[in-house]
Design a protein around this motif. Structure first.
Motif, PDB file in Angstrom:
ATOM      1  N   ASP A 426       0.840  -1.186   0.000  1.00  0.00           N
ATOM      2  CA  ASP A 426       0.000   0.000   0.000  1.00  0.00           C
ATOM      3  C   ASP A 426       0.887   1.253   0.000  1.00  0.00           C
ATOM      4  O   ASP A 426       1.889   1.300   0.721  1.00  0.00           O
ATOM      5  N   ASP A 427       0.517   2.253  -0.790  1.00  0.00           N
ATOM      6  CA  ASP A 427       1.329   3.476  -0.877  1.00  0.00           C
ATOM      7  C   ASP A 427       1.550   4.108   0.494  1.00  0.00           C
ATOM      8  O   ASP A 427       2.639   4.574   0.805  1.00  0.00           O
ATOM      9  N   ASP A 428       0.482   4.122   1.314  1.00  0.00           N
ATOM     10  CA  ASP A 428       0.608   4.739   2.640  1.00  0.00           C
ATOM     11  C   ASP A 428       1.649   4.013   3.484  1.00  0.00           C
ATOM     12  O   ASP A 428       2.402   4.629   4.222  1.00  0.00           O
ATOM     13  N   SER A 429       1.653   2.690   3.368  1.00  0.00           N
ATOM     14  CA  SER A 429       2.606   1.946   4.197  1.00  0.00           C
ATOM     15  C   SER A 429       4.036   2.192   3.727  1.00  0.00           C
ATOM     16  O   SER A 429       4.962   2.263   4.535  1.00  0.00           O
ATOM     17  N   VAL A 430       4.213   2.384   2.413  1.00  0.00           N
ATOM     18  CA  VAL A 430       5.557   2.700   1.895  1.00  0.00           C
ATOM     19  C   VAL A 430       5.982   4.096   2.359  1.00  0.00           C
ATOM     20  O   VAL A 430       7.091   4.286   2.886  1.00  0.00           O
ATOM     21  N   THR A 431       5.097   5.060   2.212  1.00  0.00           N
ATOM     22  CA  THR A 431       5.422   6.443   2.580  1.00  0.00           C
ATOM     23  C   THR A 431       5.753   6.544   4.066  1.00  0.00           C
ATOM     24  O   THR A 431       6.742   7.149   4.478  1.00  0.00           O
ATOM     25  N   ASP A 432       4.901   5.911   4.860  1.00  0.00           N
ATOM     26  CA  ASP A 432       5.071   5.937   6.306  1.00  0.00           C
ATOM     27  C   ASP A 432       6.406   5.285   6.713  1.00  0.00           C
ATOM     28  O   ASP A 432       7.148   5.806   7.541  1.00  0.00           O
ATOM     29  N   SER A 433       6.746   4.167   6.079  1.00  0.00           N
ATOM     30  CA  SER A 433       7.989   3.464   6.414  1.00  0.00           C
ATOM     31  C   SER A 433       9.217   4.274   6.013  1.00  0.00           C
ATOM     32  O   SER A 433      10.177   4.380   6.779  1.00  0.00           O
ATOM     33  N   LEU A 434       9.198   4.820   4.808  1.00  0.00           N
ATOM     34  CA  LEU A 434      10.360   5.598   4.353  1.00  0.00           C
ATOM     35  C   LEU A 434      10.505   6.870   5.182  1.00  0.00           C
ATOM     36  O   LEU A 434      11.615   7.317   5.470  1.00  0.00           O
ATOM     37  N   GLY A 435       9.379   7.438   5.589  1.00  0.00           N
ATOM     38  CA  GLY A 435       9.403   8.652   6.418  1.00  0.00           C
ATOM     39  C   GLY A 435      10.043   8.369   7.766  1.00  0.00           C
ATOM     40  O   GLY A 435      10.893   9.131   8.250  1.00  0.00           O
ATOM     41  N   ARG A 436       9.662   7.260   8.357  1.00  0.00           N
ATOM     42  CA  ARG A 436      10.210   6.908   9.674  1.00  0.00           C
ATOM     43  C   ARG A 436      11.713   6.639   9.577  1.00  0.00           C
ATOM     44  O   ARG A 436      12.485   7.027  10.445  1.00  0.00           O
ATOM     45  N   MET A 437      12.100   5.978   8.489  1.00  0.00           N
ATOM     46  CA  MET A 437      13.518   5.683   8.267  1.00  0.00           C
ATOM     47  C   MET A 437      14.338   6.976   8.186  1.00  0.00           C
ATOM     48  O   MET A 437      15.471   7.051   8.676  1.00  0.00           O
ATOM     49  N   ALA A 438      13.755   8.002   7.597  1.00  0.00           N
ATOM     50  CA  ALA A 438      14.514   9.227   7.306  1.00  0.00           C
ATOM     51  C   ALA A 438      14.541  10.219   8.469  1.00  0.00           C
ATOM     52  O   ALA A 438      15.359  11.147   8.462  1.00  0.00           O
ATOM     53  N   GLU A 439      13.680  10.017   9.469  1.00  0.00           N
ATOM     54  CA  GLU A 439      13.542  11.031  10.525  1.00  0.00           C
ATOM     55  C   GLU A 439      14.875  11.545  11.087  1.00  0.00           C
ATOM     56  O   GLU A 439      15.098  12.759  11.130  1.00  0.00           O
ATOM     57  N   PRO A 440      15.800  10.669  11.510  1.00  0.00           N
ATOM     58  CA  PRO A 440      17.039  11.193  12.110  1.00  0.00           C
ATOM     59  C   PRO A 440      17.919  11.978  11.133  1.00  0.00           C
ATOM     60  O   PRO A 440      18.788  12.732  11.563  1.00  0.00           O
ATOM     61  N   LEU A 441      17.688  11.788   9.826  1.00  0.00           N
ATOM     62  CA  LEU A 441      18.476  12.549   8.851  1.00  0.00           C
ATOM     63  C   LEU A 441      17.917  13.955   8.675  1.00  0.00           C
ATOM     64  O   LEU A 441      18.602  14.855   8.194  1.00  0.00           O
ATOM     65  N   GLU A 442      16.651  14.125   9.050  1.00  0.00           N
ATOM     66  CA  GLU A 442      15.990  15.407   8.787  1.00  0.00           C
ATOM     67  C   GLU A 442      16.080  16.381   9.954  1.00  0.00           C
ATOM     68  O   GLU A 442      15.655  17.530   9.849  1.00  0.00           O
ATOM     69  N   VAL A 443      16.621  15.906  11.075  1.00  0.00           N
ATOM     70  CA  VAL A 443      16.802  16.799  12.219  1.00  0.00           C
ATOM     71  C   VAL A 443      18.024  17.665  11.912  1.00  0.00           C
ATOM     72  O   VAL A 443      19.121  17.158  11.702  1.00  0.00           O
ATOM     73  N   GLU A 444      17.810  18.976  11.835  1.00  0.00           N
ATOM     74  CA  GLU A 444      18.891  19.831  11.336  1.00  0.00           C
ATOM     75  C   GLU A 444      19.915  20.174  12.392  1.00  0.00           C
ATOM     76  O   GLU A 444      21.093  20.284  12.119  1.00  0.00           O
ATOM     77  N   GLU A 445      19.455  20.343  13.623  1.00  0.00           N
ATOM     78  CA  GLU A 445      20.416  20.705  14.660  1.00  0.00           C
ATOM     79  C   GLU A 445      20.365  19.723  15.799  1.00  0.00           C
ATOM     80  O   GLU A 445      19.335  19.144  16.094  1.00  0.00           O
ATOM     81  N   GLU A 446      21.504  19.587  16.407  1.00  0.00           N
ATOM     82  CA  GLU A 446      21.614  18.667  17.541  1.00  0.00           C
ATOM     83  C   GLU A 446      20.968  19.329  18.751  1.00  0.00           C
ATOM     84  O   GLU A 446      21.638  20.014  19.519  1.00  0.00           O
ATOM     85  N   ASP A 447      19.644  19.147  18.906  1.00  0.00           N
ATOM     86  CA  ASP A 447      18.949  19.743  20.051  1.00  0.00           C
ATOM     87  C   ASP A 447      19.059  18.845  21.268  1.00  0.00           C
ATOM     88  O   ASP A 447      19.382  19.270  22.352  1.00  0.00           O
ATOM     89  N   GLY A 448      18.753  17.594  21.035  1.00  0.00           N
ATOM     90  CA  GLY A 448      18.819  16.654  22.146  1.00  0.00           C
ATOM     91  C   GLY A 448      20.170  15.974  22.135  1.00  0.00           C
ATOM     92  O   GLY A 448      21.116  16.444  21.503  1.00  0.00           O
ATOM     93  N   GLY A 449      20.282  14.894  22.882  1.00  0.00           N
ATOM     94  CA  GLY A 449      21.516  14.136  22.841  1.00  0.00           C
ATOM     95  C   GLY A 449      21.498  13.219  21.640  1.00  0.00           C
ATOM     96  O   GLY A 449      20.546  13.206  20.869  1.00  0.00           O
ATOM     97  N   GLY A 450      22.545  12.458  21.466  1.00  0.00           N
ATOM     98  CA  GLY A 450      22.604  11.492  20.385  1.00  0.00           C
ATOM     99  C   GLY A 450      21.949  10.188  20.795  1.00  0.00           C
ATOM    100  O   GLY A 450      21.399  10.065  21.892  1.00  0.00           O
ATOM    101  N   TRP A 451      22.068   9.204  19.894  1.00  0.00           N
ATOM    102  CA  TRP A 451      21.425   7.915  20.166  1.00  0.00           C
ATOM    103  C   TRP A 451      21.975   7.250  21.424  1.00  0.00           C
ATOM    104  O   TRP A 451      21.245   6.593  22.156  1.00  0.00           O
ATOM    105  N   SER A 452      23.272   7.450  21.705  1.00  0.00           N
ATOM    106  CA  SER A 452      23.841   6.743  22.855  1.00  0.00           C
ATOM    107  C   SER A 452      23.346   7.352  24.169  1.00  0.00           C
ATOM    108  O   SER A 452      23.202   6.650  25.162  1.00  0.00           O
ATOM    109  N   ASP A 453      23.049   8.657  24.155  1.00  0.00           N
ATOM    110  CA  ASP A 453      22.467   9.258  25.363  1.00  0.00           C
ATOM    111  C   ASP A 453      21.057   8.719  25.604  1.00  0.00           C
ATOM    112  O   ASP A 453      20.675   8.441  26.738  1.00  0.00           O
ATOM    113  N   LEU A 454      20.302   8.593  24.522  1.00  0.00           N
ATOM    114  CA  LEU A 454      18.950   8.039  24.657  1.00  0.00           C
ATOM    115  C   LEU A 454      19.026   6.618  25.213  1.00  0.00           C
ATOM    116  O   LEU A 454      18.323   6.256  26.162  1.00  0.00           O
ATOM    117  N   GLU A 455      19.940   5.838  24.640  1.00  0.00           N
ATOM    118  CA  GLU A 455      20.093   4.459  25.115  1.00  0.00           C
ATOM    119  C   GLU A 455      20.530   4.415  26.577  1.00  0.00           C
ATOM    120  O   GLU A 455      20.030   3.609  27.352  1.00  0.00           O
TER     121      GLU A 455
END
Lengths: 579, 92
Positions: A426-455
């Motif tokens: 389904d197109d929606d499932s493709v769009t939604d999946s690719l969008g989720r995959m791309a999220e960390p690339l679209e954050v322009e500035e380091e506002d929060g910590g990195g992945w290791s801080d979250l972990e």
């Protein structure tokens, strides 16, 4: 900002997609190829030969062989399975796996894996884990995964290297799996894979709690297994079981490796800081008690202020010590060099031990699992979605992974053959999946910590409140904390495709911790020793709680809870314990 | 962030390394990066993500790799009690 190397993902097409190229994934691929299906295997590793948690070697395979003795049949082993699972599995599926064991073992022999003892040329069979027979074959499996991976590719499965699959695709109904999306962690090349059946075989969940060294990748089990499969199936509405069960082990203090509990079987003594052989306080068999009892006893000694705890082999005869030292590297290649660098000579000195970090796996018992609920064909509630290995409901080392992998491979082919019209993503499932995959690339500035801080924040909450000693208050506090951390996920920023992989893994680890917390809070009893220990509900309550907790994602209410009740077990005429 | 700060877990002997790519290929954590067809030594790109499994050391055809353990692992100072949960009533 880092951008994808191409505007559109590469469109791939296969009949059976296998996600994860470990033992379960390879067996699924082999079985599907046996039936002539088109198979694609994706893994985060570069080569299938080196993919999965036992790529560095393995030393035991458990199976009945139908070779004469009364105990040597699947039927006999099956009588014992309900005593291991503690009410937390689907015995129909476990039984299917038990019967598959000798068959998949033969298949592995046929592809050239040598299970014999190199010194005698015979099978060397031992009794382990309190099972009612010598089901464990000790063998030199240092090249086991290498051979298995090579055979899988030679048998015609295509391999997609260094690829993290991030989400499943469904058709327009949302109930039929239609493929998956992923990306290459080096190049960033994206793939949108259309498949008629998908086998998820992504292993267990690690990096979820703290350990003694404080290094999150110093883990007893494979630190690159991060619940990616659990997360992707959950997001699409599949059901996850036994997520509250934790598993930890005894380990040399400072280096999380497996095998320390087996020292007990080789005649080692366990001492506390007072030099007391404390195990007899907990079990009449002393150090020969079952592993969960060993782990519990060490926890009790630590809590009683009797830390450090030691393993002592100084009293053993010289040739036994030789054997001991010679086999140290079997479970973890680097352990002998670790002792050397530490200047520790365990022939003459005490070895300090501790408790490892926790994993979500199967709570220490074979034939149950923490993950995708599957039926006797290894298929889930979503048509076309199969599961095998440590991410699924019936797991147990490489043997059960191989058995359930083979069952999943056959099931996937049956699903392909019985599908009249190939499902369309389904197109929606493709769009939604690719969008989720791309999220960390679209954050322009380091506002929060990195992945290791979250972990790190997830690990602190799990270690302090969701791990070894659970209370309602602690679990509630952890749950609030984990939901707060979910807000921070949106701020995670990746500046390389490697970092994108780690960022998405960190989110999966957080989700697993949340589900673990929900299930642990729900189960108002204690069960299976250290696997689920509630300080506020210390007793096991079979009348109410002899059932597994099943979680699924409900878009309206969040986490939905159901139960899975084991089929009643007739009391066997003989326990088989004396076989 | 956690990790053995500044520690390099994988020592590569520059005199014996043949820059063959095998360590890059076998590392399960995508930790070791080697440029293809380059004479430059492999780079330990993500030292904090090493599992200390030694697959690289085992697979190296030139015997040029040694896994080196950090102080946190060789001389751990964290008490095991701190891993066994805490009282949720106590705020810190």
């Amino acid at each position: 900002m880092l951008t994808w190397p191409s505007m559109e993902p590469t469109r791939l097409h296969t009949e059976v997609l296998v996600i994860g190229g470990g033992v379960a994934g390879c067996l699924a691929a082999i079985q599907a190829r046996d039936a002539g299906a088109d198979v694609l295997v994706a893994d985060k590793a570069r080569f299938l030969e080196r993919a999965g948690s036992v790529a560095g070697g393995v030393d035991q395979f458990m199976t009945p062989l139908n070779d004469g003795p009364d105990w040597d049949t699947p039927e006999h082993l099956m009588q014992f399975v309900p005593m291991l699972t503690d009410g937390l599995t689907d015995l129909d599926v476990a039984e299917r796996a038990v019967h598959e064991l000798p068959r998949v073992f033969q298949r592995l022999c046929d592809i050239g894996i040598d299970f014999t003892d190199p010194t005698t040329g015979e099978f060397f069979r031992t009794r382990a884990f309190g099972l009612p027979g010598e089901y464990h074959l000790n063998f030199d499996g240092s090249l086991f995964k290498h051979r298995l991976g090579r055979y899988t590719v030679g048998h015609g499965a295509r391999f997609l290297p260094r690829t993290m699959i991030t989400d499943l695709l469904t058709d327009a109904t949302g109930q039929r799996i239609a493929g998956a999306v992923g990306f290459n962690c080096r190049t960033g090349e994206r793939d949108a894979i259309r498949a008629t059946a998908v086998v998820v075989a992504t292993g267990d969940i690690n990096r979820i709690s703290r350990n003694v060294s404080g290094l999150p990748f110093d883990s007893w089990h494979y630190p690159y297994n991060t619940g990616d499969g659990h997360a992707m199936v959950y997001r699409r509405g599949a059901r996850l079981v036994n997520m509250e069960l934790v598993e930890a082990t005894l380990t040399p203090l400072g280096f999380s490796t497996q095998g320390t509990n087996s020292y007990a079987g080789q005649g080692a003594h366990f001492l506390n800081r007072h030099g007391e052989r404390f195990m007899f306080k907990y079990d009449p068999k002393g150090e020969k008690a079952r592993r969960t009892i060993l782990v519990n006893a060490v926890i009790e000694e630590v809590l009683a202020g009797n830390e450090p705890i030691y393993v002592d082999i100084r009293h053993l005869p010289e040739d036994t010590k030789d054997d001991f030292v010679r086999t140290l590297g079997v479970d973890r290649y680097t352990l002998p060099s670790y002792f050397r660098q530490r200047g520790l000579d365990i022939r003459h000195e005490l070895l300090p031990i501790g408790i490892s970090e926790m994993s979500i796996r199967r709570g220490g018992s074979y034939f149950r699992g923490s993950g995708l609920v599957v039926d006797t064909a290894a298929e889930s509630n979503l048509t076309g979605l199969f599961g095998a290995g440590d991410c699924s409901m019936v797991s147990g080392g490489i043997s059960v992974a191989a058995a359930m992998g083979a069952i999943a491979g056959r099931g996937a082919v049956d699903r392909v053959r019985s599908t009249e019209t190939e499902p369309e993503p389904d197109d929606d499932s493709v769009t939604d999946s690719l969008g989720r995959m791309a999220e960390p690339l679209e954050v322009e500035e380091e506002d929060g910590g990195g992945w290791s801080d979250l972990e790190d924040a997830v690990r602190d909450l799990v270690t302090d409140y969701v791990g070894m000693r659970r209370t309602e208050r602690g679990l509630r506090r952890a749950h609030e904390g984990l939901l707060d951390l979910k807000q921070q996920e949106a701020l995670l920023r990746a500046t390389s495709f490697h970092e994108l992989m780690r960022s998405l893994e960190a989110k999966n680890i957080r989700l697993a911790a949340e589900l673990m917390t929900v299930a642990a809070a729900h189960r108002t009893e204690s069960r299976s020793g250290a696997a689920h220990r509630r300080l506020d509900h210390p007793a096991t309550d079979d009348a109410v709680w002899r059932k597994a907790i099943v979680l699924s994602h409900d878009p309206a209410t969040g986490v939905d809870v159901e139960y899975l009740v084991e089929r009643p077990t007739p009391v066997p005429a003989s326990t088989g314990g004396d076989a | 962030m956690s990790g053995a700060q500044g520690h390099n877990p994988i020592a590569i002997n520059p005199d014996t390394c043949i820059t063959c790519m095998i360590c890059d290929y076998v590392c399960p954590g995508d930790v070791i990066h080697q440029k293809p067809r380059s004479k430059e030594l492999p780079v330990i790109a993500y030292p904090d993500e090493c599992w200390y499994c030694g697959l690289c050391e085992q697979a190296c055809p030139a015997d040029a790799i040694t896994v080196v353990f950090p102080q946190e692992m060789l001389d751990p100072t964290t008490p095991v009690t701190s891993l066994l949960g805490r009282d949720p009533e106590r705020r810190t």
